[in-house]
Design a protein around this motif. Sequence first.
Motif, PDB file in Angstrom:
ATOM      1  N   LEU A  10       0.862  -1.381   0.064  1.00  0.00           N
ATOM      2  CA  LEU A  10       0.060  -0.126   0.065  1.00  0.00           C
ATOM      3  C   LEU A  10       0.717   1.239   0.042  1.00  0.00           C
ATOM      4  CD1 LEU A  10      -3.058  -1.097   2.277  1.00  0.00           C
ATOM      5  CD2 LEU A  10      -3.139  -0.598  -0.057  1.00  0.00           C
ATOM      6  N   HIS A 103     -10.451  -3.621   2.001  1.00  0.00           N
ATOM      7  CA  HIS A 103     -11.520  -3.853   2.853  1.00  0.00           C
ATOM      8  C   HIS A 103     -12.665  -4.433   2.025  1.00  0.00           C
ATOM      9  CE1 HIS A 103     -14.083  -3.061   6.286  1.00  0.00           C
ATOM     10  NE2 HIS A 103     -14.983  -2.839   5.720  1.00  0.00           N
ATOM     11  N   GLU A 160      -7.151   2.948  -0.240  1.00  0.00           N
ATOM     12  CA  GLU A 160      -6.735   2.325   1.014  1.00  0.00           C
ATOM     13  C   GLU A 160      -5.859   3.017   1.847  1.00  0.00           C
ATOM     14  OE1 GLU A 160      -8.558   0.126   3.105  1.00  0.00           O
ATOM     15  OE2 GLU A 160      -7.092  -0.084   4.729  1.00  0.00           O
ATOM     16  N   SER A 161      -4.628   3.208   0.608  1.00  0.00           N
ATOM     17  CA  SER A 161      -3.401   3.549   1.244  1.00  0.00           C
ATOM     18  C   SER A 161      -3.470   4.992   1.986  1.00  0.00           C
ATOM     19  CB  SER A 161      -2.550   3.829   0.002  1.00  0.00           C
ATOM     20  OG  SER A 161      -1.216   4.482   0.354  1.00  0.00           O
ATOM     21  N   PHE A 163      -6.262   6.172   3.288  1.00  0.00           N
ATOM     22  CA  PHE A 163      -7.180   5.906   4.724  1.00  0.00           C
ATOM     23  C   PHE A 163      -6.164   5.448   5.657  1.00  0.00           C
ATOM     24  CE2 PHE A 163     -10.661   5.171   7.064  1.00  0.00           C
ATOM     25  CZ  PHE A 163     -10.629   4.255   7.938  1.00  0.00           C
ATOM     26  N   GLN A 164      -5.230   4.608   5.385  1.00  0.00           N
ATOM     27  CA  GLN A 164      -4.190   4.263   6.293  1.00  0.00           C
ATOM     28  C   GLN A 164      -3.113   5.252   6.761  1.00  0.00           C
ATOM     29  OE1 GLN A 164      -2.656   0.235   6.131  1.00  0.00           O
ATOM     30  NE2 GLN A 164      -4.565  -0.694   5.537  1.00  0.00           N
ATOM     31  N   ASP A 165      -3.161   6.364   5.934  1.00  0.00           N
ATOM     32  CA  ASP A 165      -2.022   7.447   6.376  1.00  0.00           C
ATOM     33  C   ASP A 165      -2.815   7.860   7.700  1.00  0.00           C
ATOM     34  OD1 ASP A 165      -1.205  10.631   4.880  1.00  0.00           O
ATOM     35  OD2 ASP A 165      -0.734   9.467   6.830  1.00  0.00           O
ATOM     36  N   PRO A 166      -1.627   7.851   8.857  1.00  0.00           N
ATOM     37  CA  PRO A 166      -2.139   8.328  10.142  1.00  0.00           C
ATOM     38  C   PRO A 166      -2.295   9.735  10.136  1.00  0.00           C
ATOM     39  CG  PRO A 166      -0.064   7.043  10.386  1.00  0.00           C
ATOM     40  CD  PRO A 166      -0.358   7.097   8.689  1.00  0.00           C
ATOM     41  N   GLN A 169      -6.187   9.962   8.772  1.00  0.00           N
ATOM     42  CA  GLN A 169      -7.293   8.856   8.872  1.00  0.00           C
ATOM     43  C   GLN A 169      -8.500   9.485   9.566  1.00  0.00           C
ATOM     44  OE1 GLN A 169      -7.104   4.929  11.341  1.00  0.00           O
ATOM     45  NE2 GLN A 169      -6.699   4.262   9.256  1.00  0.00           N
ATOM     46  N   ARG A 260     -15.658   2.137   3.828  1.00  0.00           N
ATOM     47  CA  ARG A 260     -14.353   1.454   4.388  1.00  0.00           C
ATOM     48  C   ARG A 260     -14.776   1.404   5.850  1.00  0.00           C
ATOM     49  NH1 ARG A 260     -11.113  -0.206   7.107  1.00  0.00           N
ATOM     50  NH2 ARG A 260      -8.797  -0.549   6.747  1.00  0.00           N
ATOM     51  N   TRP A 264     -16.329  -2.101  10.281  1.00  0.00           N
ATOM     52  CA  TRP A 264     -15.028  -1.806  10.789  1.00  0.00           C
ATOM     53  C   TRP A 264     -14.931  -1.328  12.340  1.00  0.00           C
ATOM     54  CZ3 TRP A 264     -12.125   3.255  12.186  1.00  0.00           C
ATOM     55  CH2 TRP A 264     -10.889   3.230  12.304  1.00  0.00           C
ATOM     56  N   GLU A 268     -12.854  -2.887  15.381  1.00  0.00           N
ATOM     57  CA  GLU A 268     -11.948  -2.186  16.076  1.00  0.00           C
ATOM     58  C   GLU A 268     -12.058  -2.518  17.733  1.00  0.00           C
ATOM     59  OE1 GLU A 268      -9.517  -1.864  13.458  1.00  0.00           O
ATOM     60  OE2 GLU A 268      -9.262   0.114  15.142  1.00  0.00           O
TER      61      GLU A 268
END
Length: 273
Positions: A10, A103, A160-161, A163-166, A169, A260, A264, A268
Motif C-alpha cells: 500500500l 476492505h 486504502e493507502s 485511509f491508512q495514512d495516520p 485517517q 470503508r 470496521w 476495532e
Amino acid sequence: MNLLKKDNALSLARLRDVLIRLEDTIIFALIERAQFALNECTYQPGVYEYEDGYKGSFLGYFLHEMEKVHSRVRRYTSPDEYPFTSPLPEPILPTLDFPPILHPNNINVNKDIMDRYLQDIVPKICTPGDDLNYGSSATRDVECLQALSKRIHYGKFIAESKFQDPAQQETYIRLIKAKDREGIMELLTNRTVEAALLRRLRRKAMIYGHDITEKGDIILDDDQNGNVSSKIHADVVVDLYERFVIPLTKEVEVDYLLKRLDGWQASEDTKAE
Ligand SMILES: C=C(O[C@@H]1C=C(C(=O)O)C=C[C@H]1O)C(=O)O
C-alpha cells in the motif's frame, strides 16, 4: 504488482508507479485498436446468431467467452481484476491466499467503463466505416477495456493507502461517517499529481503515437514528405484521461472509502477488548 506479497503493497509511491506503467499499456492498446475501422456492427446487439441464445453484440459475446476461460484460471479471484460479464464459471485452479489488503467490497464500475469506451473513445480513435476486421477490432477492444478497468479499479488500493495514512485517517473517518462525498473527493484529490500525469501522458502519446527517424526525431503529421505518421493523437489520450480515467478512478476511491467503515468499528472494538 504481486498482490500475494503484502509487504509495502500500500505504499502510495509504489501504487502510483503501477498507474504510470498502466499508462503505457493503455496508450499501446488504444494504438492497436486504432489500426482498425470503427466496425460499428460489432457493438450492435442481434447482428449475429449465437449458440446459447445470447442476444447481445459481437463484442459482448467475445468478451463473455474470454472472461469465462479467464475465470476458470482464477483471474477474477485477484483483487485487482474485475470482470465485465456474468455469469462466470468457478476456477479450476485452487484459489490463492491473497493477503487481505482491501476492505471487503463489491465495487465494479465496468458498465460505466464500457459505456464511455463505446460512446466517447472508440469513435475518436478509429476511422469511421467497416473494414471487416471484426475479430481483430474486438480483440483490441477487450485489451483496451481490461487495461482501463485495471487502472480505474486501482483506485481502491490508492484509497486504502490514503485511509491508512495516520495524518489523514481521523479526517477520513469523520467525512465517511458524515457521508460527505464532496469532502472525501476534495481530501483525496491531488492536483499536482494529476497535472504531472497529464504532462507526462501527452509526451508519451506524442512519442508512442508517431514514427521516429533514425536520428530519433518524431515524424509529425505535417512531415514535408506528407507522411501521416500519427497512430493516435495526443489530445485524444490526454482528454480521455482528463475527462474519464481520472474522474472515474476518483469515484472508485470515494465509493470505496464510503464503505470503508462498514463493520470496521465492530472489529476495532473487538481488537480493543
Ligand atoms: C490516484 C490518485 O488519486 C487521485 C487520482 C489520480 C488519478 O486518477 O490519476 C491522481 C491523483 C489524485 O487526484 C493519487 O493520489 O495518486
